[in-house]
Design a protein around this motif. Structure first.
Motif, PDB file in Angstrom:
ATOM      1  N   ARG A  50      31.525  56.530  58.794  1.00 13.24           N
ATOM      2  CA  ARG A  50      30.208  57.194  58.732  1.00 13.24           C
ATOM      3  C   ARG A  50      29.084  56.176  58.577  1.00 13.24           C
ATOM      4  NH1 ARG A  50      33.352  60.991  56.388  1.00 13.24           N
ATOM      5  NH2 ARG A  50      33.163  60.091  54.311  1.00 13.24           N
ATOM      6  N   SER A  51      29.351  55.106  57.823  1.00 17.91           N
ATOM      7  CA  SER A  51      28.292  54.105  57.625  1.00 17.91           C
ATOM      8  C   SER A  51      27.943  53.445  58.961  1.00 17.91           C
ATOM      9  CB  SER A  51      28.714  53.060  56.589  1.00 17.91           C
ATOM     10  OG  SER A  51      29.772  52.266  57.075  1.00 17.91           O
ATOM     11  N   LEU A  52      28.938  53.240  59.805  1.00 24.22           N
ATOM     12  CA  LEU A  52      28.680  52.639  61.125  1.00 24.22           C
ATOM     13  C   LEU A  52      27.950  53.629  62.018  1.00 24.22           C
ATOM     14  CD1 LEU A  52      32.121  50.873  61.698  1.00 24.22           C
ATOM     15  CD2 LEU A  52      29.950  49.759  61.177  1.00 24.22           C
ATOM     16  N   GLU A  53      28.465  54.863  62.012  1.00 19.83           N
ATOM     17  CA  GLU A  53      27.846  55.889  62.868  1.00 19.83           C
ATOM     18  C   GLU A  53      26.384  56.083  62.494  1.00 19.83           C
ATOM     19  OE1 GLU A  53      31.855  58.602  63.643  1.00 19.83           O
ATOM     20  OE2 GLU A  53      30.414  59.206  62.120  1.00 19.83           O
ATOM     21  N   ALA A  54      26.120  56.140  61.204  1.00 22.23           N
ATOM     22  CA  ALA A  54      24.755  56.414  60.740  1.00 22.23           C
ATOM     23  C   ALA A  54      23.798  55.304  61.142  1.00 22.23           C
ATOM     24  CB  ALA A  54      24.758  56.590  59.231  1.00 22.23           C
ATOM     25  N   LEU A  55      24.319  54.107  61.276  1.00 29.05           N
ATOM     26  CA  LEU A  55      23.443  52.989  61.646  1.00 29.05           C
ATOM     27  C   LEU A  55      23.403  52.763  63.158  1.00 29.05           C
ATOM     28  CD1 LEU A  55      24.250  50.513  58.762  1.00 29.05           C
ATOM     29  CD2 LEU A  55      22.115  51.722  59.146  1.00 29.05           C
ATOM     30  N   GLY A  56      24.090  53.616  63.892  1.00 26.18           N
ATOM     31  CA  GLY A  56      24.006  53.528  65.341  1.00 26.18           C
ATOM     32  C   GLY A  56      24.919  52.486  65.955  1.00 26.18           C
ATOM     33  N   VAL A  57      25.957  52.117  65.234  1.00 25.15           N
ATOM     34  CA  VAL A  57      26.921  51.176  65.816  1.00 25.15           C
ATOM     35  C   VAL A  57      27.878  51.975  66.700  1.00 25.15           C
ATOM     36  CG1 VAL A  57      28.842  49.603  65.287  1.00 25.15           C
ATOM     37  CG2 VAL A  57      26.778  49.609  63.847  1.00 25.15           C
ATOM     38  N   ASP A  58      28.081  51.559  67.917  1.00 27.07           N
ATOM     39  CA  ASP A  58      29.027  52.243  68.794  1.00 27.07           C
ATOM     40  C   ASP A  58      30.444  51.864  68.390  1.00 27.07           C
ATOM     41  OD1 ASP A  58      27.110  53.527  70.220  1.00 27.07           O
ATOM     42  OD2 ASP A  58      27.148  52.166  71.938  1.00 27.07           O
ATOM     43  N   ILE A  59      31.289  52.874  68.219  1.00 25.60           N
ATOM     44  CA  ILE A  59      32.693  52.612  67.868  1.00 25.60           C
ATOM     45  C   ILE A  59      33.527  52.891  69.115  1.00 25.60           C
ATOM     46  CG2 ILE A  59      34.605  53.217  66.353  1.00 25.60           C
ATOM     47  CD1 ILE A  59      32.517  54.251  64.322  1.00 25.60           C
ATOM     48  N   LEU A  60      34.067  51.848  69.690  1.00 28.28           N
ATOM     49  CA  LEU A  60      34.876  51.992  70.902  1.00 28.28           C
ATOM     50  C   LEU A  60      36.339  51.846  70.503  1.00 28.28           C
ATOM     51  CD1 LEU A  60      32.762  49.569  73.148  1.00 28.28           C
ATOM     52  CD2 LEU A  60      32.395  52.005  72.742  1.00 28.28           C
ATOM     53  N   ARG A 119      20.413  51.582  52.357  1.00 32.71           N
ATOM     54  CA  ARG A 119      19.610  51.547  53.566  1.00 32.71           C
ATOM     55  C   ARG A 119      19.418  52.949  54.126  1.00 32.71           C
ATOM     56  NH1 ARG A 119      22.926  47.326  56.488  1.00 32.71           N
ATOM     57  NH2 ARG A 119      23.532  46.661  54.467  1.00 32.71           N
ATOM     58  N   LEU A 120      20.496  53.758  54.028  1.00 37.49           N
ATOM     59  CA  LEU A 120      20.377  55.120  54.537  1.00 37.49           C
ATOM     60  C   LEU A 120      19.340  55.878  53.730  1.00 37.49           C
ATOM     61  CD1 LEU A 120      24.116  55.962  55.139  1.00 37.49           C
ATOM     62  CD2 LEU A 120      22.340  55.510  56.816  1.00 37.49           C
ATOM     63  N   ALA A 121      19.380  55.632  52.412  1.00 40.43           N
ATOM     64  CA  ALA A 121      18.427  56.319  51.542  1.00 40.43           C
ATOM     65  C   ALA A 121      17.002  55.929  51.914  1.00 40.43           C
ATOM     66  CB  ALA A 121      18.710  55.968  50.090  1.00 40.43           C
ATOM     67  N   LEU A 122      16.838  54.695  52.333  1.00 36.27           N
ATOM     68  CA  LEU A 122      15.501  54.236  52.692  1.00 36.27           C
ATOM     69  C   LEU A 122      15.113  54.658  54.106  1.00 36.27           C
ATOM     70  CD1 LEU A 122      15.666  50.627  51.256  1.00 36.27           C
ATOM     71  CD2 LEU A 122      14.273  52.500  50.395  1.00 36.27           C
ATOM     72  N   GLY A 123      16.053  55.316  54.781  1.00 37.29           N
ATOM     73  CA  GLY A 123      15.748  55.795  56.111  1.00 37.29           C
ATOM     74  C   GLY A 123      15.897  54.717  57.170  1.00 37.29           C
ATOM     75  N   ALA A 124      16.543  53.606  56.844  1.00 34.97           N
ATOM     76  CA  ALA A 124      16.780  52.508  57.788  1.00 34.97           C
ATOM     77  C   ALA A 124      15.529  52.212  58.573  1.00 34.97           C
ATOM     78  CB  ALA A 124      17.949  52.847  58.717  1.00 34.97           C
ATOM     79  N   GLY A 165      38.049  45.889  60.737  1.00 33.12           N
ATOM     80  CA  GLY A 165      38.471  45.845  59.338  1.00 33.12           C
ATOM     81  C   GLY A 165      37.241  45.568  58.495  1.00 33.12           C
ATOM     82  N   VAL A 166      37.447  45.073  57.276  1.00 37.86           N
ATOM     83  CA  VAL A 166      36.275  44.813  56.426  1.00 37.86           C
ATOM     84  C   VAL A 166      35.415  43.694  56.989  1.00 37.86           C
ATOM     85  CG1 VAL A 166      37.018  45.713  54.205  1.00 37.86           C
ATOM     86  CG2 VAL A 166      37.814  43.484  54.946  1.00 37.86           C
ATOM     87  N   GLY A 167      36.045  42.730  57.679  1.00 41.99           N
ATOM     88  CA  GLY A 167      35.287  41.632  58.283  1.00 41.99           C
ATOM     89  C   GLY A 167      34.370  42.156  59.364  1.00 41.99           C
ATOM     90  N   GLY A 168      34.936  42.920  60.304  1.00 43.98           N
ATOM     91  CA  GLY A 168      34.154  43.477  61.409  1.00 43.98           C
ATOM     92  C   GLY A 168      33.077  44.418  60.893  1.00 43.98           C
ATOM     93  N   HIS A 169      33.433  45.221  59.907  1.00 40.19           N
ATOM     94  CA  HIS A 169      32.482  46.180  59.334  1.00 40.19           C
ATOM     95  C   HIS A 169      31.309  45.448  58.681  1.00 40.19           C
ATOM     96  CE1 HIS A 169      31.102  48.873  55.991  1.00 40.19           C
ATOM     97  NE2 HIS A 169      31.094  49.749  56.980  1.00 40.19           N
ATOM     98  N   GLY A 170      31.615  44.427  57.880  1.00 42.20           N
ATOM     99  CA  GLY A 170      30.551  43.665  57.204  1.00 42.20           C
ATOM    100  C   GLY A 170      29.631  42.995  58.215  1.00 42.20           C
ATOM    101  N   ALA A 171      30.240  42.455  59.277  1.00 47.71           N
ATOM    102  CA  ALA A 171      29.439  41.791  60.310  1.00 47.71           C
ATOM    103  C   ALA A 171      28.547  42.805  61.019  1.00 47.71           C
ATOM    104  CB  ALA A 171      30.362  41.099  61.318  1.00 47.71           C
TER     105      ALA A 171
END
Ligand SMILES: Cc1cc2nc3c(=O)[nH]c(=O)nc-3n(C[C@H](O)[C@H](O)[C@H](O)COP(=O)(O)OP(=O)(O)OC[C@H]3O[C@@H](n4cnc5c(N)ncnc54)[C@H](O)[C@@H]3O)c2cc1C
Ligand SMILES: NC(=O)c1ccc[n+]([C@@H]2O[C@H](COP(=O)([O-])OP(=O)(O)OC[C@H]3O[C@@H](n4cnc5c(N)ncnc54)[C@H](O)[C@@H]3O)[C@@H](O)[C@H]2O)c1
Length: 586
Positions: A183-193, A11-16, A93-99
């Motif tokens: 980085r995958s979360l940050e790049a997609l604009g997910v806020d990490i609190l 997705r990043l490669a496609l520019g989201a 974790g992987v669950g939260g990340h996948g969601a």
């Protein structure tokens, strides 16, 4: 997770550029967008000045940094909604990340709240470091197996290893994957609190860290997913000192190699660590409460696993007993003393002294402190959060708690990384009003020993019960790795595969594999179950020769229905005749 990571890269490669799912109006703003919509509301261009930040890098912040506050305001302005976020996920974790990844793809404004470390158990204390240990120790085992190598005309000299080097490999890999996830979360604009989260209401969550007034805050969301995972379960009477008596959390650091270790529990963790330890020269004693080792496996597969993974290795075992009392020792000075009690009679039967003890007796949900009372929910007796098939949390009366979902180890449905992630995706689909129910019987499982064990669906014991109850004839097809050219080229002919199916309809009920690369081989079967492919369809699949996948090819071809079914998938053509090793079919 690997799949979702790969998807992220793509997705990043496609520019989201645009959401690939969800209602057409849910188009995710991207860097290049000049106007966008969220949940149907047009985001004014003046606000779009901030949009690049949504898709751009976002740092973890101790308190609600201005950047996060701005994006929350943006989300509200965009949706005309009263919430900071469309979705808040508690636990990354992987669950939260996948969601989170799927939710972004569906155009939702997302925040994750993580109380400890991004990646959770799998990345930091589970799948990832354990597979690194298994890879390195497996190489040592292979290179020290002179008979095996000599059979292929290969000689090696003395093989040595560096314990710290192996430990560092595991630690470094975990750090790398953790960084990738962040980085995958940050790049997609997910806020990490950052902080431990607890409910204030169904759509309001407070988070913070004890003793840190500068960390935390309160956020609102239209929907909330609980993805708080699990921690090692330690039975009463076993004090963990982290040095001589420990759980997988400590064992993964490989701080030392005891000469003799007792492993309590012969499930996934026990088996995988016995593989690591014996490869590196440690003797193992299993202590298992049930009367047979590997009680969760299909019985026939467990018997073969016992021959391949236990016999011929420096392993002995006590079954039908529990470790009722464990007294920690001092490395090199005082042994660990373990009192064994008969599981049924509760009588003390033995006492053993070992250098160390690994407690691998399952995992307990990490749901403490969520303040579930605030949403009229409660955990079950074991601490799991009850959910329905849509992953919606249920209250004490069994009613749906509006806007709250629970995925992964915390709901206890299937404690595997990819199950957590799949449940997360399923929950997001339901949040987006596209009703989705995950077929848990299509989720594969694997134990990464040498050789590997994998399965999908039910065991033969369960299938026989089902056949009796539902009045159908059970078909059992089996193949051996001994007839597979690729396995024989590798001098790895030990292993078998078994398929359980309905002889009347051709429905596949379960597939079990033990042998070289079993963990990779299982997916053809699990995908067949997920997509409803039946025996009469799948037996026309074509497999490259010579590959291990032909073990499954033979398995499928060896299945026979009571009556020929009408036709097969139109696009398939029966494979050209090729010598097929004998196949046993019941
Ligand atoms: C040694 C070992 C090896 C394993 N190997 C495999 C394997 O090979 N394959 C496989 O499929 N599975 C494996 N597993 C299981 C796998 O790790 C879990 O099933 C998976 O991690 C569950 O994911 P999750 O997202 O539900 O929870 P977790 O990964 O546990 O993540 C939950 C996260 O939530 C955070 N959290 C908890 N409470 C709060 C709160 N109140 N506020 C904020 N954050 C919170 C935690 O800090 C954690 O980071 C292994 C497990 C272990 C222990
Ligand atoms: N490769 C993988 O996918 C993988 C690897 C490791 C862990 N995991 C996950 O982590 C979870 C935990 O793994 P685990 O091996 O700890 O649990 P498990 O449930 O797989 O096995 C626990 C074993 O301990 C035994 N046991 C329980 N209490 C006992 C006692 N007091 N005395 C003696 N024996 C006792 C049980 O009978 C069982 O055989 C699993 O549910 C699994 O899903 C998966």
């Amino acid at each position: 997770m690997a799949a979702s990571m790969a998807a992220t890269q793509q997705r990043l490669a496609l520019g989201a550029k645009q959401a690939t799912c969800g209602p057409a109006a849910w188009v995710r703003p991207a860097k290049t967008t000049v106007s966008a919509k969220r949940n149907g509301a047009v985001i004014p261009d003046v606000i779009l000045g901030c949009v690049p930040m949504l898709a751009g890098s976002r740092r973890v912040t101790a308190s609600r940094a201005p950047q996060q506050a701005r994006s929350a305001v943006l989300a509200q302005a965009a949706s005309g909604d009263k919430f900071d976020y469309d979705l808040v996920i508690i636990g990354c974790g992987v669950g939260g990340h996948g969601a989170a990844l799927h939710a972004v793809e569906c155009g939702l404004k997302v925040a994750v709240i993580e109380g400890h470390d991004i990646g959770g158990t799998c990345v930091n204390r589970g799948c990832v470091p354990s597979k690194a240990l298994l890879a390195a120790s497996g190489r040592v085992r292979e290179m020290r197996d002179k008979t095996h190598l000599a059979a292929m005309g290969v000689q090696v000299g003395a093989v040595s290893f560096d314990r710290q080097g192996i430990a560092s490999h595991a630690k470094d890999l975990a750090t790398t994957i953790q960084g990738n996830l962040r980085r995958s979360l940050e790049a997609l604009g997910v806020d990490i609190l950052i902080g431990q989260a607890k409910f204030v209401g169904n759509q309001r969550v407070r988070y913070g860290l004890p003793g840190r007034v500068d960390v935390g805050g309160e956020v609102t969301a239209r929907d909330v997913i609980i993805a708080t995972g699990s921690v090692p379960f330690v039975p009463p009477g076993i004090p963990i000192d982290g040095k001589t008596v420990f759980t997988s959390d400590h064992a993964l650091k490989l701080e030392w190699l005891p000469n003799w270790i007792a492993i309590i529990g012969s499930g996934y963790i026990g088996l995988e660590f016995s593989d690591v330890y014996t490869a590196l020269g440690t003797e193992v004693t299993f202590i298992e409460a049930v009367d047979n080792l590997m009680p969760g496996f299909d019985r026939e597969i467990a018997r073969l696993a016992q021959r391949l993974l236990i016999q011929g290795r420096p392993i002995d075992y006590h079954t039908g007993v529990i470790a009722s009392k464990v007294t920690p020792g001092v490395p090199g000075v005082k042994p660990v003393v373990i009192e064994l009690t008969d599981f049924k009679t509760k009588e003390k039967v033995d006492e053993i002294e070992v250098d160390a003890c690994l407690v691998a007796t399952g995992r307990a949900p990490y749901t403490n402190g969520l303040n579930l009372g605030a949403i009229s929910a409660a955990t079950d007796r074991r601490g799991f959060v009850p959910v329905n098939e849509k992953m919606q949390v249920l209250d004490t009366l069994g009613n749906v708690v509006p806007h709250v979902y629970c995925i992964g180890d915390a709901n206890g449905k299937y404690m595997l990384a990819h199950a957590a992630s799949a449940q997360g995706i399923s929950a997001v689909e339901n949040i987006c009003n596209r009703p989705h129910v995950l077929n848990h019987l299509s989720i594969p499982a694997a134990c990464f020993t040498h050789p590997e064990v994998s399965f999908v669906g039910v065991t033969q014991e369960k299938a026989e019960e089902m056949a009796k109850e539902q009045g159908f004839k059970l078909g059992v097809s089996k193949t051996s790795f001994k007839g597979n050219s690729k396995a024989l080229a590798e001098k790895e002919g030990d292993g078998m595969a078994k398929m359980l199916y309905r002889k009347d309809t051709g429905e596949i009920l379960g597939v079990h594999i033990i042998g070289l690369h079993a963990a990779d081989l299982i997916h053809e079967a699990s995908n067949a179950i997920a997509t409803g492919q039946r025996v009469q369809d799948i037996k026309f699949n074509v497999h490259a020769h010579p590959t291990l996948s032909e073990v499954l090819d033979e398995l499928f071809k060896g299945a026979h229905l009571d009556a020929p079914q009408n036709g097969h998938a139109a696009s398939t053509v029966p494979v050209a005749a090729k010598p097929q090793p004998a196949v046993a079919a019941a």
